[in-house]
Design a protein around this motif. Sequence first.
Motif, PDB file in Angstrom:
ATOM      1  N   UNK A 145       0.798  -1.218   0.000  1.00 12.73           N
ATOM      2  CA  UNK A 145       0.000   0.000   0.000  1.00 12.73           C
ATOM      3  C   UNK A 145       0.838   1.279   0.000  1.00 12.73           C
ATOM      4  N   UNK A 146       2.053   1.205   0.505  1.00  9.43           N
ATOM      5  CA  UNK A 146       2.871   2.409   0.551  1.00  9.43           C
ATOM      6  C   UNK A 146       4.338   2.061   0.356  1.00  9.43           C
ATOM      7  N   UNK A 147       5.117   3.085   0.039  1.00 10.20           N
ATOM      8  CA  UNK A 147       6.529   2.895  -0.283  1.00 10.20           C
ATOM      9  C   UNK A 147       7.393   2.918   0.971  1.00 10.20           C
ATOM     10  N   UNK A 148       8.294   1.943   1.090  1.00 17.33           N
ATOM     11  CA  UNK A 148       9.315   1.944   2.126  1.00 17.33           C
ATOM     12  C   UNK A 148      10.666   1.990   1.418  1.00 17.33           C
ATOM     13  N   UNK A 149      11.446   3.050   1.600  1.00 11.70           N
ATOM     14  CA  UNK A 149      12.719   3.183   0.879  1.00 11.70           C
ATOM     15  C   UNK A 149      13.636   1.969   1.095  1.00 11.70           C
ATOM     16  N   UNK A 150      14.193   1.465   0.010  1.00 10.45           N
ATOM     17  CA  UNK A 150      15.109   0.327   0.086  1.00 10.45           C
ATOM     18  C   UNK A 150      16.007   0.338  -1.140  1.00 10.45           C
ATOM     19  N   UNK A 151      17.308   0.184  -0.900  1.00 12.71           N
ATOM     20  CA  UNK A 151      18.264   0.129  -2.004  1.00 12.71           C
ATOM     21  C   UNK A 151      18.290  -1.244  -2.670  1.00 12.71           C
TER      22      UNK A 151
END
Length: 204
Positions: A145-151
């Motif tokens: 549902x939402x963005x979680x920053x991850x490289x």
Amino acid sequence: MNYKLVETFAVLARTLSVTKTAEKLFLSQSAVSHRLKKLEEELGVTLIVRSKGFKNIRLTDQGEVFKSIAIDWENINDKMQNFNSLSSTKKLTIGIIDSVNNYLFRDIYQHMTENSNVQLTIKTEHTREIYEQVGARIIDIGFVLHNIPSDQIERKTILEEEMVLATKNPDLIHQKSIKPQHLHSEDQIFMNWGCLFTMASSLL
């Protein structure tokens, strides 16, 4: 240790409901409670905090740690059971939010399963758990549902929808946008989805 005990806890850790756990595993609620008690006795720790009537359940710190172990064991068990068919079929594991799974993906699954060479596994999880399992290569692709920053994870937006607030409150009707701060917290229905959700909610 009996795998059924671990499986029962893994489902409970996702649903936080004895009733829903019993329904998913086709057990009575008393059987779920018995398995949880037996698992805690074998581990020598308390995994869940039980409130009166079992309507509200939350994981202890030990429960949060054991949750990831239980899910890993569950995934390994699935792979062992499907080992014989892996050589002749392609396997795709999808992690997905429950609401998206129910309302958007039914026709897509039907189309995918028409190809007999694809073994499709669906896991309904919360957004953070899907990110963790994609990162650990437990699932192949996730819908969140939402963005979680991850490289380490490639992300792409595939659908955006506006949220609509239905209200009789005259102070809100003519506003072009509503922020969480405009809503009275005492009128909200709170769903306990774990410590991270509770922490995020307290910041609104």
